[in-house]
Scaffold this motif. Structure first.
Motif: not given
Length: 328
Positions: A163-166, A214-215, A222-223
């Motif tokens: 769940p940690t976004p880039a 959706r990516i 995506a993020r």
């Protein structure tokens, strides 16, 4: 009047015990429209389909498409029911890992074709990021009572994303690549074919191939959900670019031509691509030993070299590789 006679696609499926159909067959007319659209998208020449020229290598990917109902899509945009392959479990992330294509006679416009799809194998693995499932899918496409091409696609399912976004990538003020998207190869083999990959290109390719993942077009998803720093460039798009770069190098005959490819690392819309083509080591060595004989064979049309292809980001890391073996 049948669906194929009326110009409408037909589908049929038989069930299996692993959660999806065992075999899916789809029949539809091969018409020029999708090929023209793909040529415009990539900026490449379209064969004379009205004169009976076959579709170029990998262009069958814009035909005989799976078109699932919206209710059958999962949160990532991929179908989760009534599809091949069926996801091995909820929340698994799907990636196209590679494949192999053999052209036997090629597809031609003006006649219906039938694609038969089945699962060849499904293998559970343990990777560095956790459990994975590698599913190999086989497609056989027939036209005019003959097998026109056969391919296998390797689909990889990974565990749910962190769940940690880039950290989002830094884009130009316009939000797109500054490198122009050229429809011609570079001035030398070393220069390669430089291809910009803005969001518009990825969205249009998703639409043309009916790919709802959706990516490729939803930057927030995506993020924030899958943890990518940008929109992901499609694996099939990279494979098509390799095939098109090969088509510029030499004519591709449909009779027995083989093309295999691997997608080795993700690449994102802000990075752009460079497509490079080289002769195989074996072919290059033969040319060095017997240059006159090799040149004579190629001029006479009796021999074509095996070629290798590489896709790199414009930052320099390799994202895909391919090998082309000419037919007779």
């Amino acid at each position: 009047m049948t669906g194929s006679e009326s110009g409408l696609p037909q589908s049929s499926a038989s069930s299996s015990s692993y959660g999806g159909p065992a075999v899916v067959e789809r029949t539809e007319p091969i018409i020029p429209g999708p090929a023209w659209a793909l040529g415009s998208l990539l900026g490449v020449p379209v064969p004379d389909l009205d004169a009976g020229d076959p579709l170029p290598l990998l262009w069958h990917w814009v035909y005989l498409l799976e078109r699932p109902a919206t209710v059958d899509l999962g949160p990532d945009g991929h179908p989760v029911r009534g599809t091949i392959p069926a996801p091995p479990g909820p929340g698994r992330r799907r990636m196209w890992a590679g494949g192999r294509v053999t052209h036997l006679s090629g597809l031609r416009s003006g006649a219906p074709a039938t694609r038969r799809t089945s699962v060849v194998s499904s293998v559970d693995k343990q990777g560095r990021s956790g459990p994975m499932t590698l599913v190999t899918v086989r497609h056989q496409i027939a036209q005019d009572g003959k097998l026109a091409l056969e391919e296998e696609q390797d689909i990889l399912y990974r565990g749910a994303a962190s769940p940690t976004p880039a950290v989002p990538a830094t884009l130009t003020p316009s939000g797109q690549q500054t490198v122009p998207n050229s429809s011609a190869a570079g001035s030398s083999a070393d220069a390669g074919w430089r291809v910009a990959t803005p969001a518009t290109l990825l969205f249009r390719f998703s639409a043309l191939t009916y790919n709802g993942h959706r990516i490729h077009y939803d930057r927030d998803y995506a993020r924030d959900v899958e943890g990518y720093p940008g929109l992901v460039v499609h694996g099939p798009l990279q494979a098509m670019l390799m095939a098109e770069a090969i088509r510029r190098q030499q004519p591709i005959t449909p009779h027995g031509t083989r093309f295999s490819y691997r997608l080795v690392a993700p690449v994102f819309d802000h990075e752009g691509l460079v497509v490079l083509i080289n002769r195989s080591d074996a072919t290059s060595a033969a040319v060095r030993r017997h240059p006159e004989a090799a040149a004579g064979q190629e001029l006479a049309g009796t021999s074509s070299p095996e070629l290798s292809a590489t896709v790199r980001s414009q930052n320099g890391h390799t994202t895909a590789t391919g090998t082309y073996q000419p037919g007779m």
